[in-house]
Design a protein around this motif. Sequence first.
Motif, PDB file in Angstrom:
ATOM      1  N   LEU A   1       0.822  -1.218   0.000  1.00  0.00           N
ATOM      2  CA  LEU A   1       0.000   0.000   0.000  1.00  0.00           C
ATOM      3  C   LEU A   1       0.853   1.265   0.000  1.00  0.00           C
ATOM      4  CD1 LEU A   1      -2.970  -0.911   2.380  1.00  0.00           C
ATOM      5  CD2 LEU A   1      -3.078  -0.339  -0.039  1.00  0.00           C
ATOM      6  N   GLY A   2       2.080   1.164   0.471  1.00  0.00           N
ATOM      7  CA  GLY A   2       2.953   2.334   0.470  1.00  0.00           C
ATOM      8  C   GLY A   2       3.751   2.499  -0.803  1.00  0.00           C
ATOM      9  N   THR A   3       3.501   1.650  -1.814  1.00  0.00           N
ATOM     10  CA  THR A   3       4.250   1.726  -3.068  1.00  0.00           C
ATOM     11  C   THR A   3       3.328   2.237  -4.179  1.00  0.00           C
ATOM     12  OG1 THR A   3       3.723  -0.575  -3.640  1.00  0.00           O
ATOM     13  CG2 THR A   3       5.671  -0.194  -2.284  1.00  0.00           C
ATOM     14  N   ASP A   4       3.721   1.995  -5.425  1.00  0.00           N
ATOM     15  CA  ASP A   4       2.860   2.376  -6.541  1.00  0.00           C
ATOM     16  C   ASP A   4       2.342   1.132  -7.246  1.00  0.00           C
ATOM     17  OD1 ASP A   4       4.986   1.457  -8.093  1.00  0.00           O
ATOM     18  OD2 ASP A   4       5.794   3.476  -8.349  1.00  0.00           O
TER      19      ASP A   4
ATOM     20  N   TYR B   1       1.888  -4.755  -9.299  1.00  0.00           N
ATOM     21  CA  TYR B   1       1.704  -5.675 -10.428  1.00  0.00           C
ATOM     22  C   TYR B   1       2.929  -6.585 -10.591  1.00  0.00           C
ATOM     23  CZ  TYR B   1      -2.364  -2.948 -11.845  1.00  0.00           C
ATOM     24  OH  TYR B   1      -3.594  -2.334 -11.887  1.00  0.00           O
ATOM     25  N   ALA B   2       4.123  -6.037 -10.412  1.00  0.00           N
ATOM     26  CA  ALA B   2       5.329  -6.854 -10.520  1.00  0.00           C
ATOM     27  C   ALA B   2       5.349  -7.944  -9.446  1.00  0.00           C
ATOM     28  CB  ALA B   2       6.570  -5.975 -10.415  1.00  0.00           C
TER      29      ALA B   2
ATOM     30  N   THR C   1      -4.189   1.900  -9.064  1.00  0.00           N
ATOM     31  CA  THR C   1      -4.406   2.443 -10.413  1.00  0.00           C
ATOM     32  C   THR C   1      -5.675   3.275 -10.456  1.00  0.00           C
ATOM     33  OG1 THR C   1      -3.274   0.548 -11.409  1.00  0.00           O
ATOM     34  CG2 THR C   1      -4.741   1.830 -12.823  1.00  0.00           C
ATOM     35  N   ALA C   2      -6.740   2.776  -9.798  1.00  0.00           N
ATOM     36  CA  ALA C   2      -8.019   3.483  -9.833  1.00  0.00           C
ATOM     37  C   ALA C   2      -7.934   4.847  -9.163  1.00  0.00           C
ATOM     38  CB  ALA C   2      -9.096   2.629  -9.170  1.00  0.00           C
TER      39      ALA C   2
ATOM     40  N   SER D   1       0.942   8.946   1.277  1.00  0.00           N
ATOM     41  CA  SER D   1       1.272   7.646   0.691  1.00  0.00           C
ATOM     42  C   SER D   1       0.650   6.531   1.507  1.00  0.00           C
ATOM     43  CB  SER D   1       2.790   7.467   0.654  1.00  0.00           C
ATOM     44  OG  SER D   1       3.132   6.183   0.206  1.00  0.00           O
ATOM     45  N   GLY D   2       0.103   5.541   0.810  1.00  0.00           N
ATOM     46  CA  GLY D   2      -0.511   4.410   1.482  1.00  0.00           C
ATOM     47  C   GLY D   2      -2.001   4.534   1.672  1.00  0.00           C
TER      48      GLY D   2
END
Length: 943
Positions: free
Chosen positions: A51-54, A59-60, A244-245, A333-334
């Motif tokens: 949750l703290g990333t993008d 996806y990776a 993404t949303a 963030s998050g």
Amino acid sequence: MPLAGGGDEAEGGPRAGGGEGAEGGPATDGGHDLRLAAPAAGAWLAALLLLGTDAAVAYATAAVAVLGAVLLATRSARDQSPHVASLLARTRLARVRSIGGGSIVGRSVRDLSADDPGVRGLSVNDLGVRDLSPNDLEAGERSANDLGAGGLSAGDRRSGAGAIEDRGVAGRRVLEWSAADGPADECPAADRSAAGAPTATGCATVGPPAAGWPAGGRVVSRRVMVGVLACVAASAAGVGFRLTAVGSGPVRALAVREATVTLGAVVTGDPVVSVKAGSARRRTTVLVPVRVEEVERRRVRVPVLLLASDEAWKPLVPSQHVRLAARLVVPRSGELLAAVGLVRGPPTVVGGPSLPQRWASVIRSRLRAAVGRLPADQRGVLPGLVDGDTSLLDPELTDAFEKAGLTHLMAVSGENLSLLIGAVLLVGRLTGLGRRTLPLLAGATVFGFVLVARPSPSVLRAAVMGSVALLAVVTGRERRGVPALCAAVIALVLLDPGLARSYGFALSALATAGILVFGPPWRRCLARRLPGSVPGRVPRRVAAMVAEPLAVSAAAHVACAPVLVLLDGEVSLVAVPANLLAAPAVGPATLLGVLAAAVAPMSLSIARVIVVPAGLAVGWIAGVARVCARAPYAAVAWPAGPVGAALLAVVFIVGALTLRRPGVRRVAAAAMAGVAVVALIVHVWAPGWPPRGWQFVACDVGQGDGLVLAAGPGRAVVVDTGPDPRPIDRCLSDLRIRAVPLLVLTHPHADHVDGVRGVLRGRVVGETVISPDSEGEERRLLVGRRVRPAGIGDVWTVGPLTLGVIGPLTTLRVSTRDPGTQVNDASVVLLARWPGLSALLCGDVETEAQRRLLAAGTPHADILKVPHHGSSHQDPDFLAATHARIAVTSVGVDNDYGHPAPATMALLARLGLRSYRTDRDGDIAVIGSRDGPTVVTRRPRSG
């Protein structure tokens, strides 16, 4: 018996119910199927970390997890297929019906046929592997666990060869797996009795697996790892979709530009009121979660959090449609939010709530009306028990609930729902409803509960957890509760990844797991040991009744303690006894409260009658909270953060393992008794708080001032009250102050006056004095009390204390609407004197006011209360002119103003003052003596 989930073998005999889980998979010693525990933890941790990333990282992670799961599954299938076919081709299953019937003793199992005596009538149930089906045998789809020793229960494995051999005698069934060609008398050593002789049935034991057969644990581990990776992939993908949303689209683009736009939105949760503690002006912010559906004439559907300053937002209810103008900013963030909206004006309501939400609002409001005539504690607690409405709860009582470990009662929890469903099912059974109708009734109850308590994530979480716990308890199959709980955690995290960062979600899941895993063995242990250790028939019965609630409370608390340490940095020692004492009243209070809520919309008078006994029950709960919160050593300090949580978990694990031995338990019990005796002696004889002979105390009230001046036994003058009633009330209670003959409010800023109710609570308060320059806004907090302005030269003598007014030296009228510096410079400045000690109390005066005081002649003092929380607005000559030896700065931890300023702290050090700060030292007490003042500090209990 140890109070651990480990089981009872220390007390003799294998545990009942041992063995495998629902599918023959691995289980704990207590019989719990934990195969879903690792996947649930994987899904949870994946969401928590991602949750703290993008979205790209999420996806990776999902792609890597999918690849790993596919590789593991392919390898597992390749390893198993040839071995399954080979073993099934060489072996057959047989049942030994009796020694005399046959002829299968002494023969290799692979040589038997269906016509042999003792083999006819063979069924799957006789095999000892009840979950095995004929199709599985023919298709070769069983795992190594079903084909080898893993097919037996934990008790069979522990009993050794002798127990299995006995099953071949006197018609007992046995499952023979033989991959050897030799005769029965060529038994390996493992298949012989303790004397070394072959068993009566030959090699009627679990034979070794075929050469090259993969270990059962390895196959199971691969399956579990495949499940973990699959759940990690699903969780990561879900987080990626959400990121993404919310991270793309017009709303986020506008937030990046910090644009002010008009939005069309739907309220998705109850507004929450937040008061900014320690601010110069009391700032009330209403937090409103909404779903934005229109922005700049474009249709969208993204979550946004509104921060509104207008109180017109408070009455809104979920599902209402509103239009508003807001300045959008990017969230932290998050946060799964498209933006945070800053709103100044009121909302424009364009659509009312849905019919179910209108019903829920009516029920909640009518319940508040029904409890309106109860005492304050009762009318605040009862709605919280029923529907989580704490709007009437006294903040001081909230503090007591936190210290006593009873906060969960004031939140919508699975326990509330479990009680409600249990009562509904009981009534349904008593009225003769059938098995098909009862689940429908329970489902309707869950729906109504969620509706009234609002379908927020916390309520949905409580509904799922409560249903899981109730299902396990009602069916008497706690082992099935664990996989159900794990499945619920996986489903909730996948549906709402934001729950992974919710402390409420973690506490709810851990409490349920603790009750399911630790509760049953602890309950059995206590039920067996408590009655035997209590003399007398009636006390024994009481002890037996106490066993279950004590086990449940202890299990839930132990499971939640590491997370609570993350929040508070301390371990509660009264939580278990407090919950045990409160438990008998929770059920009646909740059920009567629900009945009153159901009746109130139709008849308020009947509802008021129903809430009377419910009020008595919650009165008991509130009393328990207050008494336990005041207990000495109610909580002990513990390292905060992840390190402290991990350390506490290790302590619990080591304790559970070591206490399995009776001798160690006796030593541990003696050690704990010794520690308790020493603590009692220290509490009675050691110099505690308050220190003997104290004269001045700066209370740790956060970002604000709260000063207490000793004026005789049980009496004190209070100068300012801080921003919140609870800290100043706690400080005065700890100082054993029962009377306040004089209350001084130096200026009208909220961080000095908003804690007035804490001073008034339960104490006799005399005259109140305010700044002569104030317009009198403080009077709103002192309705019905005598308030007068201070005057230059005023002097009060109260016991050993002499208190004089030396400022302000201006005549400018001020209010909180004026610039902060003008209001600060209007502060009342006081000089306090006791025999052997003096203190200069400067309020929040800044540079200009300090210069005026310097020009008028600054008195010398032993203690300087540093002006304005140590801000940078200080006059060095004024500070030096006080000739003080001790500087006390009243300031809050991590405040928004940068107080105290490093330059001010450096100046005090250059002047040679010993500096103390409430944000670091807590409560600060000063004692006067011939040798100079002595300082004693204490970190107060949190809350």
